[in-house]
Enzyme design. Sequence first.
Site, mmCIF file in Angstrom:
data_model
loop_
_atom_site.group_PDB
_atom_site.id
_atom_site.type_symbol
_atom_site.label_atom_id
_atom_site.label_comp_id
_atom_site.label_asym_id
_atom_site.label_seq_id
_atom_site.Cartn_x
_atom_site.Cartn_y
_atom_site.Cartn_z
ATOM 1 N N THR A 8 0.989 -1.307 -0.259
ATOM 2 C CA THR A 8 -0.177 0.251 -0.130
ATOM 3 C C THR A 8 0.517 1.509 -0.181
ATOM 4 O OG1 THR A 8 -1.710 -0.965 1.418
ATOM 5 C CG2 THR A 8 -1.508 1.470 1.396
ATOM 6 N N LYS A 40 -8.404 2.742 -0.442
ATOM 7 C CA LYS A 40 -7.674 2.598 1.195
ATOM 8 C C LYS A 40 -7.920 4.305 1.641
ATOM 9 C CE LYS A 40 -4.495 -0.399 -1.471
ATOM 10 N NZ LYS A 40 -2.866 -0.321 -1.873
ATOM 11 N N GLY A 52 -6.891 7.297 5.608
ATOM 12 C CA GLY A 52 -5.958 6.484 4.459
ATOM 13 C C GLY A 52 -5.957 5.251 5.545
ATOM 14 N N SER A 131 3.796 0.115 2.011
ATOM 15 C CA SER A 131 5.418 -0.519 1.879
ATOM 16 C C SER A 131 6.535 0.826 0.637
ATOM 17 C CB SER A 131 4.930 -1.828 1.139
ATOM 18 O OG SER A 131 4.187 -1.841 0.024
#
Length: 180
Positions: A8, A40, A52, A131
Amino acid sequence: MNQTIHGTTVLCVRRGRQVVLGADGQVTLQNTVLKHTARKIRRLYNDQVLAGFAGSTSDAFSLLQRFEAKLEEYHGNISRAAVELSKDWRTDKVLRHLEAMLIVANAEKMYLLSGTGDIIEPDEDVLAIGSGGPYAQAAALALVRETTLGPRAVVEKALAIAAGICIYTNDRFVIEELGA
């Protein structure tokens, strides 16, 4: 066998009273992309707050639900809602084990709510998680410091840079704005 869903990139940028939150759409399980168009980010409290998430999806939904309840309880006061959620996160036996992070923002404030129950307000008006978060944040900081681009353009360009570097981030972005 423990199967972890990775990836993400969620990025938030504010300039003045305009705040933009964007995220990629990829969901990955080990070395397989499960979904390209996940959403998201959410609008909360009568479209006055953006949120988020990154991490375990079910944990993130649980935290979003609890944060939204705190927003309602404290009449949209994002700071108070974040503090109260953080208190719950640290003391509740179930919440302490949730593996997720949130970025929450309105026209005045933005916070990162960490998986340990911390509340972090950035020094500069840029926050990122997931990430690909470090790549997106570095790109956004450079763009904010060195250009006059608006926050939406900064988010779009920084997410695109992260998507080009992080294998767990794609280029199918969802972007929401407040104060535009």
